[in-house]
Design a protein around this motif. Structure first.
Motif, PDB file in Angstrom:
ATOM      1  N   TYR A 264      48.065  37.134  32.900  1.00 22.29           N
ATOM      2  CA  TYR A 264      46.852  37.721  33.471  1.00 22.29           C
ATOM      3  C   TYR A 264      46.918  39.229  33.707  1.00 22.29           C
ATOM      4  O   TYR A 264      45.947  39.800  34.198  1.00 22.29           O
TER       5      TYR A 264
ATOM      6  N   GLU B 112      46.789  41.965  31.858  1.00 27.49           N
ATOM      7  CA  GLU B 112      45.810  42.832  31.206  1.00 27.49           C
ATOM      8  C   GLU B 112      44.411  42.608  31.781  1.00 27.49           C
ATOM      9  O   GLU B 112      43.676  43.568  32.051  1.00 27.49           O
ATOM     10  N   GLU B 113      44.041  41.350  31.965  1.00 30.26           N
ATOM     11  CA  GLU B 113      42.728  41.034  32.546  1.00 30.26           C
ATOM     12  C   GLU B 113      42.640  41.522  33.986  1.00 30.26           C
ATOM     13  O   GLU B 113      41.595  42.017  34.424  1.00 30.26           O
TER      14      GLU B 113
ATOM     15  N   LYS C  48      42.194  45.327  33.982  1.00 31.32           N
ATOM     16  CA  LYS C  48      40.860  45.693  33.514  1.00 31.32           C
ATOM     17  C   LYS C  48      39.818  45.486  34.601  1.00 31.32           C
ATOM     18  O   LYS C  48      38.903  46.320  34.778  1.00 31.32           O
ATOM     19  N   LYS C  49      39.952  44.410  35.362  1.00 29.67           N
ATOM     20  CA  LYS C  49      38.952  44.113  36.388  1.00 29.67           C
ATOM     21  C   LYS C  49      39.165  44.920  37.660  1.00 29.67           C
ATOM     22  O   LYS C  49      38.204  45.420  38.258  1.00 29.67           O
TER      23      LYS C  49
END
Length: 522
Positions: A337, A339-340, A343-344
């Motif tokens: 998780y 990278e996600e 990004k968020k």
């Protein structure tokens, strides 16, 4: 003309105080900056200086009354005959220890503005001038940084109180200055339009000025100051070993500091870092060795680190218990998780948020690890202010993430990143390093495989993280290579039993080896 005497700033989260002692009575002559009264809060003792010379007028708040911040304490009738036998000369602003005619900071008639040492924080009375960013003759704008001070806790930047020209530097680099000292003088205004700003008001802590009276000969009737009780407990002193100078012989915080300095520790004077005399400089073994040695004075921060760590060892019954954790699941979840997550939330997903969450979870089950000793009381904290130890170029600091138990993973990672950056830049305030209830120290970032962390008093627990290293482990009857980390919990055995310490560490291990337990509150 009448001048008001008001309650000064009392410190972080402190909104009221009790008037303990008046050193003056109506009709007495007072000098500017002479101590008028003493206030007592639940954290510190605060002395209130006279803002101007004159005659003591009405006392509005009597001894024993509770007053709020900025409340009116008394009035002073200003007058040359009552205030001072010598009128102040125009060049008084050029003397470092001269008091200005009024608390505005500077001589408005001549356009001079004093650059004063800002408030340094609770119990901090002096600092060292480390760097001047400007030199005499330079034009400066309002709020532009003039110099940087170094205390035993933090670095403090001093902004310009007004626009003008730097005409005189009174404290050179390397000089030690007091909390209410004068650093420099500004002349005029660079653009002729900026009015001088008022100087910062000192928090008036008891350490900022000498006592104005000593009624220690009276019998001790009053309740000792809460801050004094806590200081005595931490130093291992009993009330009989401390001479109180407060009202009715009550013990104040600075009385405890003097007792420690005098070497009256209950255990032994030689075990107190505060009382131990400074050793004589060591002589080199030979002239050849002396030519190849370099002697550098310890910074205030390093001296404080050394003193506090030794005090921690001398005060707490410190013990360390160890365990190891398989980081497979945490590493897999992070890799899946990260990278996600970045990004968020705009911040990287690291290991510290997992450890912080795991510790908060374990502290709820073993609350004594999140408690502290105050005299003969144990104070349990129904919140977690997590200290995250961080190495900086000048030494170890521990910024505090408040209410970490109520934060999400993203909020924790953002707070750690922000505090870490401020720590490396020397921008942390003392408020950001106070009030922690538990600490995490990650020696693994430096390659440490195993260590015993030292408690951060008055806390009762500290978790030491270490490097992740692949090791052969027996899993289900088979030998497998797993990423393993040794964990160390140092705790105060005075209030934390071995069972509680081991239970805490096992709960941290369980949460990290199966992170889903954190989501399910298991």
């Amino acid at each position: 003309m009448s001048t008001e005497v008001r309650v000064p700033t009392l410190g972080e989260s402190v909104t009221e105080a009790t008037v303990a002692t008046w050193f003056k009575k109506p009709g007495d002559a007072v000098q500017a900056d002479e101590m008028l009264c003493e206030l007592e809060t639940d954290k510190v003792t605060v002395e209130v200086p006279a803002p101007a010379a004159g005659t003591m007028g009405e006392i509005v708040a009597a001894e024993g009354e509770t007053v709020g911040v900025n409340a009116l304490l008394a009035t002073i009738s200003e007058g040359e005959s009552a205030g001072s036998s010598e009128p102040k000369s125009d060049d008084s602003a050029k003397k470092p220890d001269a008091a200005p005619a009024k608390p505005g900071g500077g001589d408005s008639s001549s356009g001079n503005v004093d650059v004063m040492v800002p408030t340094l924080g609770e119990s901090v009375t002096e600092a060292t001038v480390s760097t001047w960013f400007k030199k005499v003759g330079d034009d400066v704008s309002q709020d532009e940084m003039l110099c940087e001070l170094e205390t035993d806790k933090v670095s403090v930047e001093v902004p310009s109180p007004a626009a003008g020209t730097l005409t005189e530097i009174l404290a050179a680099e390397g000089d030690t200055v007091q909390a209410n000292g004068k650093l420099a003088v500004l002349s005029g205004s660079a653009d002729g339009s900026v009015e001088p700003s008022k100087r910062p008001i000192s928090d008036g802590s008891a350490e900022d000025a000498p006592k104005s009276g000593d009624d220690s000969g009276t019998s001790r009737k009053g309740e000792d100051a809460p801050a004094a009780k806590k200081a005595m407990a931490e130093a291992g002193l009993s009330p009989d070993q401390v001479k109180g100078t407060g009202k009715d012989g009550r013990i104040m915080k600075d009385d405890v500091a003097r007792a420690i300095a005098a070497g009256t520790s209950a255990s032994s004077a030689t075990t107190s870092a505060s009382a131990a005399p400074a050793p004589a400089p060591r002589a080199p073994s030979s002239a050849d060795d002396a030519a190849r040695e370099e002697r550098v004075k310890m910074t205030r921060l390093r001296q404080t680190i050394a003193r506090r760590l030794k005090e921690s060892q001398n005060t707490a019954a410190m013990l360390t218990t160890y365990n190891e954790v398989d980081m497979t699941e945490v590493m897999a979840l992070r890799n899946q998780y990260k990278e996600e997550f970045a990004k968020k939330h705009g911040v990287k997903l690291g290991f510290m948020s997992f450890f912080t969450k795991a510790c908060c979870h374990a502290l709820k089950e073993v609350p004594e690890v999140n408690a502290e000793i105050d005299g003969t009381d144990v104070v349990y904290k129904n919140f977690v202010h997590m200290g995250i130890a961080a190495g900086t170029p000048t030494g170890l600091v521990v910024p505090v993430i408040r209410d970490a138990d109520a934060m999400s993973f993203a909020e924790i990672e953002k707070a750690i990143a922000e505090k870490g950056a401020r720590a490396r830049d020397g921008k942390l305030s003392m408020a950001e390093m106070q009030g922690g209830t538990f600490t995490i120290s990650n020696g693994g970032v430096y390659g440490s495989l195993m260590s015993s962390p030292i408690l951060n008093p008055p806390q009762s627990g500290i978790l030491g993280m270490h490097k992740i290293q692949d090791r052969p482990m027996a899993i289900g009857g088979e030998v497998k290579i797993r990423p393993m980390m040794y964990l160390a919990l140092s705790y105060d055995h005075r209030i934390v039993d071995g069972k509680g310490a081991v239970t805490f560490l096992v709960r941290v291990k369980d949460a990290l080896e199966d992170p889903r337990r954190l989501l399910m509150d298991l």
